[in-house]
Design a protein around this motif. Structure first.
Motif, PDB file in Angstrom:
ATOM      1  N   CYS A 135       0.834  -1.208   0.000  1.00  0.00           N
ATOM      2  CA  CYS A 135       0.000   0.000   0.000  1.00  0.00           C
ATOM      3  C   CYS A 135       0.868   1.258   0.000  1.00  0.00           C
ATOM      4  O   CYS A 135       0.566   2.235  -0.708  1.00  0.00           O
ATOM      5  N   GLU A 136       1.948   1.246   0.766  1.00  0.00           N
ATOM      6  CA  GLU A 136       2.848   2.397   0.790  1.00  0.00           C
ATOM      7  C   GLU A 136       3.470   2.621  -0.581  1.00  0.00           C
ATOM      8  O   GLU A 136       3.608   3.767  -1.035  1.00  0.00           O
ATOM      9  N   ALA A 137       3.863   1.544  -1.251  1.00  0.00           N
ATOM     10  CA  ALA A 137       4.456   1.681  -2.584  1.00  0.00           C
ATOM     11  C   ALA A 137       3.450   2.246  -3.577  1.00  0.00           C
ATOM     12  O   ALA A 137       3.786   3.116  -4.397  1.00  0.00           O
TER      13      ALA A 137
ATOM     14  N   VAL B 297      -2.758  -0.417 -11.828  1.00  0.00           N
ATOM     15  CA  VAL B 297      -2.337  -0.517 -10.431  1.00  0.00           C
ATOM     16  C   VAL B 297      -3.559  -0.365  -9.523  1.00  0.00           C
ATOM     17  O   VAL B 297      -4.379   0.536  -9.723  1.00  0.00           O
ATOM     18  N   PRO B 298      -3.694  -1.208  -8.511  1.00  0.00           N
ATOM     19  CA  PRO B 298      -4.861  -1.106  -7.627  1.00  0.00           C
ATOM     20  C   PRO B 298      -4.804   0.119  -6.727  1.00  0.00           C
ATOM     21  O   PRO B 298      -3.727   0.566  -6.332  1.00  0.00           O
ATOM     22  N   HIS B 299      -5.959   0.665  -6.417  1.00  0.00           N
ATOM     23  CA  HIS B 299      -6.085   1.702  -5.397  1.00  0.00           C
ATOM     24  C   HIS B 299      -5.737   1.063  -4.045  1.00  0.00           C
ATOM     25  O   HIS B 299      -5.934  -0.145  -3.850  1.00  0.00           O
ATOM     26  N   PRO B 300      -5.189   1.836  -3.103  1.00  0.00           N
ATOM     27  CA  PRO B 300      -4.852   1.254  -1.795  1.00  0.00           C
ATOM     28  C   PRO B 300      -5.998   0.467  -1.166  1.00  0.00           C
ATOM     29  O   PRO B 300      -5.761  -0.564  -0.513  1.00  0.00           O
TER      30      PRO B 300
ATOM     31  N   ALA C  69      -5.451 -11.118  -2.750  1.00  0.00           N
ATOM     32  CA  ALA C  69      -6.238 -12.356  -2.667  1.00  0.00           C
ATOM     33  C   ALA C  69      -6.346 -13.017  -4.033  1.00  0.00           C
ATOM     34  O   ALA C  69      -6.234 -14.251  -4.150  1.00  0.00           O
ATOM     35  N   ASP C  70      -6.546 -12.211  -5.069  1.00  0.00           N
ATOM     36  CA  ASP C  70      -6.609 -12.763  -6.424  1.00  0.00           C
ATOM     37  C   ASP C  70      -5.269 -13.379  -6.818  1.00  0.00           C
ATOM     38  O   ASP C  70      -5.222 -14.426  -7.475  1.00  0.00           O
ATOM     39  N   ALA C  71      -4.181 -12.726  -6.415  1.00  0.00           N
ATOM     40  CA  ALA C  71      -2.851 -13.238  -6.746  1.00  0.00           C
ATOM     41  C   ALA C  71      -2.596 -14.577  -6.067  1.00  0.00           C
ATOM     42  O   ALA C  71      -2.040 -15.505  -6.679  1.00  0.00           O
ATOM     43  N   VAL C  72      -2.991 -14.688  -4.807  1.00  0.00           N
ATOM     44  CA  VAL C  72      -2.791 -15.944  -4.076  1.00  0.00           C
ATOM     45  C   VAL C  72      -3.633 -17.059  -4.689  1.00  0.00           C
ATOM     46  O   VAL C  72      -3.168 -18.202  -4.846  1.00  0.00           O
TER      47      VAL C  72
ATOM     48  N   ASP D 249      -8.043  -1.310  -2.639  1.00  0.00           N
ATOM     49  CA  ASP D 249      -8.254  -2.541  -3.392  1.00  0.00           C
ATOM     50  C   ASP D 249      -7.069  -3.500  -3.304  1.00  0.00           C
ATOM     51  O   ASP D 249      -7.102  -4.579  -3.905  1.00  0.00           O
ATOM     52  N   VAL D 250      -6.022  -3.108  -2.579  1.00  0.00           N
ATOM     53  CA  VAL D 250      -4.813  -3.930  -2.536  1.00  0.00           C
ATOM     54  C   VAL D 250      -5.086  -5.303  -1.926  1.00  0.00           C
ATOM     55  O   VAL D 250      -4.563  -6.317  -2.391  1.00  0.00           O
TER      56      VAL D 250
END
Length: 210
Positions: free
Chosen positions: A44-46, A60-63, A71-74, A65-66
């Motif tokens: 989120c910081e990045a 890039v997701p909004h903070p 979760a989608d990545a996992v 939505d991170v």
């Protein structure tokens, strides 16, 4: 550049050829760690470093939505479709962004490197280049891939240049390929590197980029 591999875990990855699961990829200034819940706050910081979600040429997701992004990545990792990483700056220990191996086809031995973003602090510092080389090395030398693709928005000149510096060859443009968050219908530039062929060696082959 020496690539170190670390990791373990019980999950059975699609990357059976590598003989490992959940490996980290470590270079001189970057460590790529398989994306996990513990990376949430740093990611989120990045994302907030330059308000990356406002860039029209990226996804890039909004903070807020991170967490869903992670979760989608996992889920994709557990299904053997993708492997998302947190990009860690070794000098500071901070998370600089994220990237992933995706669209993995083990039958035809090809995959794509994508979903790459870095906070403004780490842009144009060499972090992205080393991360890409770590993944390319992993794809060709550990996973036995024959082809790695890198795609970008036709409007993203900086990304074009960064991909070309890796030694990738531009193969064409896919018209009306994606609908972006703002509704823009994006044309996508396709770059690729390939494994050398015994009979017909090419110039756009691994490990030319290194």
């Amino acid at each position: 550049m020496t690539v170190q591999h670390r990791g373990g875990g019980r999950q059975q990855w699609i990357f059976e050829r590598a003989g490992r699961s959940g490996m980290e990829l470590v270079g001189g200034r970057v460590r790529l760690e398989p994306l996990e819940e513990r990376h949430h706050d740093g990611l989120c910081e990045a994302v907030c470093d330059g308000n990356l979600w406002e860039l029209g040429v990226t996804m890039v997701p909004h903070p807020s939505d991170v967490r869903g992004f992670m979760a989608d990545a996992v889920a994709a990792r557990e299904a053997g479709r993708e492997l998302a990483y947190a990009t860690v700056d070794l000098a500071t220990g901070r998370i600089a962004g994220s990237t992933r191996l995706m669209v993995i086809n083990t039958v035809h031995r090809r995959l794509e490197i994508g979903w790459t973003f870095l906070g403004r602090t780490w842009q144009r510092t060499g972090v992205n280049t080393e991360a890409k080389l770590l993944m390319l090395t992993h794809a060709f030398e550990d996973l036995g891939m024959n082809r790695v693709e890198l795609l970008t928005d036709v409007r993203n000149a900086a990304s074009w240049a960064a991909i070309a510096r890796l030694g990738a060859i531009q193969e064409g443009i896919m018209r009306q390929h994606m609908v972006m968050r703002d509704g823009h219908v994006r044309d996508t530039v396709v770059f690729a590197l390939t494994r050398p062929l015994r009979v017909f060696p090419a110039f756009d082959v691994w490990p030319l980029a290194t």
